[in-house]
Motif scaffolding. Structure first.
Motif, PDB file in Angstrom:
ATOM      1  N   HIS A 106       4.597 -38.217 -39.662  1.00 53.74           N
ATOM      2  CA  HIS A 106       3.530 -38.200 -40.596  1.00 53.74           C
ATOM      3  C   HIS A 106       3.520 -38.600 -41.864  1.00 53.74           C
ATOM      4  N   TYR A 107       4.887 -38.049 -42.467  1.00 54.75           N
ATOM      5  CA  TYR A 107       5.344 -38.345 -43.939  1.00 54.75           C
ATOM      6  C   TYR A 107       5.479 -39.809 -44.087  1.00 54.75           C
ATOM      7  N   LEU A 108       6.524 -40.424 -42.991  1.00 56.32           N
ATOM      8  CA  LEU A 108       6.666 -41.928 -42.917  1.00 56.32           C
ATOM      9  C   LEU A 108       5.592 -42.697 -42.921  1.00 56.32           C
ATOM     10  N   THR A 109       4.535 -42.494 -41.949  1.00 54.00           N
ATOM     11  CA  THR A 109       3.452 -43.398 -41.509  1.00 54.00           C
ATOM     12  C   THR A 109       2.276 -43.158 -42.095  1.00 54.00           C
ATOM     13  N   GLY A 110       1.823 -41.860 -42.189  1.00 52.67           N
ATOM     14  CA  GLY A 110       0.537 -41.388 -42.700  1.00 52.67           C
ATOM     15  C   GLY A 110      -0.072 -41.173 -41.461  1.00 52.67           C
ATOM     16  N   ALA A 111       0.283 -41.124 -40.451  1.00 51.95           N
ATOM     17  CA  ALA A 111      -0.367 -41.082 -39.173  1.00 51.95           C
ATOM     18  C   ALA A 111       0.337 -39.952 -38.117  1.00 51.95           C
ATOM     19  N   LEU A 112      -0.456 -39.342 -37.358  1.00 49.76           N
ATOM     20  CA  LEU A 112      -0.150 -38.532 -36.631  1.00 49.76           C
ATOM     21  C   LEU A 112      -0.839 -38.369 -35.311  1.00 49.76           C
ATOM     22  N   GLU A 113       0.106 -38.742 -33.955  1.00 54.97           N
ATOM     23  CA  GLU A 113      -0.465 -39.059 -32.847  1.00 54.97           C
ATOM     24  C   GLU A 113       0.329 -38.154 -31.708  1.00 54.97           C
ATOM     25  N   MET A 114      -0.183 -36.933 -31.564  1.00 60.32           N
ATOM     26  CA  MET A 114       0.667 -35.943 -30.648  1.00 60.32           C
ATOM     27  C   MET A 114       0.021 -36.263 -29.073  1.00 60.32           C
ATOM     28  N   VAL A 115       1.078 -36.621 -28.372  1.00 65.75           N
ATOM     29  CA  VAL A 115       0.660 -36.731 -27.014  1.00 65.75           C
ATOM     30  C   VAL A 115       1.841 -36.069 -25.965  1.00 65.75           C
ATOM     31  N   PRO A 116       1.374 -34.997 -25.297  1.00 64.04           N
ATOM     32  CA  PRO A 116       2.379 -34.323 -24.704  1.00 64.04           C
ATOM     33  C   PRO A 116       2.883 -35.048 -23.539  1.00 64.04           C
ATOM     34  N   THR A 159      13.140 -26.717 -21.484  1.00 60.82           N
ATOM     35  CA  THR A 159      13.184 -26.476 -22.768  1.00 60.82           C
ATOM     36  C   THR A 159      13.983 -27.536 -23.640  1.00 60.82           C
ATOM     37  N   VAL A 160      15.127 -27.685 -23.264  1.00 55.41           N
ATOM     38  CA  VAL A 160      16.380 -28.345 -23.917  1.00 55.41           C
ATOM     39  C   VAL A 160      15.991 -29.749 -23.392  1.00 55.41           C
ATOM     40  N   ALA A 161      15.501 -30.107 -22.025  1.00 52.16           N
ATOM     41  CA  ALA A 161      15.405 -31.535 -21.961  1.00 52.16           C
ATOM     42  C   ALA A 161      14.012 -31.882 -22.581  1.00 52.16           C
ATOM     43  N   SER A 162      12.994 -31.125 -22.774  1.00 50.19           N
ATOM     44  CA  SER A 162      11.811 -31.657 -23.383  1.00 50.19           C
ATOM     45  C   SER A 162      12.180 -31.719 -24.772  1.00 50.19           C
ATOM     46  N   GLY A 163      12.769 -30.967 -25.331  1.00 51.30           N
ATOM     47  CA  GLY A 163      13.057 -31.295 -26.863  1.00 51.30           C
ATOM     48  C   GLY A 163      13.896 -32.455 -27.306  1.00 51.30           C
ATOM     49  N   LEU A 164      14.727 -32.575 -26.243  1.00 57.83           N
ATOM     50  CA  LEU A 164      15.598 -33.932 -26.310  1.00 57.83           C
ATOM     51  C   LEU A 164      14.751 -35.167 -26.073  1.00 57.83           C
ATOM     52  N   GLN A 165      13.736 -34.888 -25.412  1.00 58.42           N
ATOM     53  CA  GLN A 165      12.694 -36.181 -25.114  1.00 58.42           C
ATOM     54  C   GLN A 165      12.002 -36.397 -26.434  1.00 58.42           C
ATOM     55  N   TYR A 166      11.478 -35.297 -26.861  1.00 56.68           N
ATOM     56  CA  TYR A 166      10.783 -35.412 -27.914  1.00 56.68           C
ATOM     57  C   TYR A 166      11.553 -36.183 -29.247  1.00 56.68           C
ATOM     58  N   VAL A 167      12.927 -35.906 -29.367  1.00 54.69           N
ATOM     59  CA  VAL A 167      13.447 -36.305 -30.115  1.00 54.69           C
ATOM     60  C   VAL A 167      13.598 -37.795 -30.063  1.00 54.69           C
ATOM     61  N   VAL A 168      13.784 -38.360 -28.971  1.00 56.90           N
ATOM     62  CA  VAL A 168      13.807 -39.851 -28.545  1.00 56.90           C
ATOM     63  C   VAL A 168      12.617 -40.483 -28.859  1.00 56.90           C
ATOM     64  N   VAL A 169      11.588 -39.667 -28.415  1.00 57.64           N
ATOM     65  CA  VAL A 169      10.080 -40.450 -28.747  1.00 57.64           C
ATOM     66  C   VAL A 169       9.969 -40.404 -30.331  1.00 57.64           C
ATOM     67  N   TRP A 170      10.008 -39.457 -31.118  1.00 54.26           N
ATOM     68  CA  TRP A 170       9.831 -39.746 -32.438  1.00 54.26           C
ATOM     69  C   TRP A 170      10.901 -40.474 -32.953  1.00 54.26           C
ATOM     70  N   LEU A 171      11.985 -40.749 -32.698  1.00 52.17           N
ATOM     71  CA  LEU A 171      12.899 -41.834 -33.188  1.00 52.17           C
ATOM     72  C   LEU A 171      12.438 -43.261 -32.775  1.00 52.17           C
ATOM     73  N   ARG A 172      12.086 -43.486 -31.681  1.00 45.37           N
ATOM     74  CA  ARG A 172      11.696 -44.728 -30.989  1.00 45.37           C
ATOM     75  C   ARG A 172      10.208 -45.084 -32.092  1.00 45.37           C
ATOM     76  N   LYS A 173       9.244 -44.044 -32.086  1.00 46.87           N
ATOM     77  CA  LYS A 173       8.197 -44.281 -33.049  1.00 46.87           C
ATOM     78  C   LYS A 173       8.547 -44.651 -34.298  1.00 46.87           C
ATOM     79  N   ALA A 174       9.296 -44.181 -34.863  1.00 46.45           N
ATOM     80  CA  ALA A 174       9.943 -44.415 -36.234  1.00 46.45           C
ATOM     81  C   ALA A 174      10.540 -45.574 -36.302  1.00 46.45           C
ATOM     82  N   TRP A 175      11.411 -45.963 -35.596  1.00 45.29           N
ATOM     83  CA  TRP A 175      12.019 -47.306 -35.383  1.00 45.29           C
ATOM     84  C   TRP A 175      10.981 -48.162 -35.328  1.00 45.29           C
ATOM     85  N   ALA A 176      10.103 -48.320 -34.358  1.00 44.99           N
ATOM     86  CA  ALA A 176       8.745 -49.229 -34.290  1.00 44.99           C
ATOM     87  C   ALA A 176       8.291 -49.435 -35.547  1.00 44.99           C
ATOM     88  N   TYR A 177       7.837 -48.211 -36.058  1.00 47.64           N
ATOM     89  CA  TYR A 177       7.231 -48.133 -37.390  1.00 47.64           C
ATOM     90  C   TYR A 177       7.851 -49.286 -38.309  1.00 47.64           C
TER      91      TYR A 177
END
Length: 181
Positions: A106-116, A159-177
């Motif tokens: 959100h800080y980087l893009t000004g947007a926030l889209e949470m999709v579980p 819990t660990v797998a989901s946490g790691l998945q979210y790290v990957v998701v947020w990194l991909r979104k940041a790189w795409a941005y």
């Protein structure tokens, strides 16, 4: 205030009462309140969608109420030695990572889209199932403690797998941005 948001606020208001009940060893009452809180989560979503009561406030409050309920109950259950502390560390760390990633994005893009993700939904379901099973065993000892141990390990894995998945998701979104700038 619509009905859906009122139900969400009631779920949020139930959190301190759950902690109190657990602290006092009143596990039957805690089980009933936890189940009612879970039902309210399903009902508020249904009411919001079915009756057109989806609001920005509800979109913010619902996940806050959900996280407050789960994290607080996990901490309280560890406090009264009904679940292992290492599991609380994993659950809380995962949620901090998810919130931290969302805020950074959100800080980087000004947007926030949470999709579980599916894995996140599975993890939440297993977390809730574990709390329910732990409370059932504490309230009405039925000898299911072996299942509690296995479910705790499964919750840790998801819990660990989901946490790691979210790290990957947020990194991909940041790189795409960044690539699109």
């Amino acid at each position: 205030m619509n009905v859906a948001n009122a139900l969400t606020l009631l779920r949020l208001a139930a959190v301190p009462f759950l902690v109190l009940l657990l602290h006092e060893g009143r596990y039957r009452e805690a089980l009933v309140l936890f189940v009612l809180a879970g039902i309210s989560d399903a009902v508020d979503g249904f009411v919001a969608k079915r009756f057109g009561q989806e609001t920005q406030l509800g979109k913010v409050l619902d996940p806050i109420a959900d996280k407050a309920l789960v994290v607080t109950v996990y901490v309280a259950l560890a406090w009264v030695a009904l679940i292992p502390f290492w599991l609380v560390v994993a659950v809380v760390s995962r949620d901090l990572i998810i919130v931290g990633g969302a805020l950074a994005y959100h800080y980087l893009t000004g947007a926030l889209e949470m999709v579980p993700t599916f894995l996140s939904k599975l993890n939440t379901a297993l977390q809730l199932a574990l709390v329910t099973l732990v409370l059932v065993e504490a309230a009405l000892p039925m000898g299911v403690h072996v299942w509690v141990d296995w479910l705790a390990v499964l919750v840790l894995v998801t819990t660990v797998a989901s946490g790691l998945q979210y790290v990957v998701v947020w990194l991909r979104k940041a790189w795409a941005y960044e690539a699109g700038r």
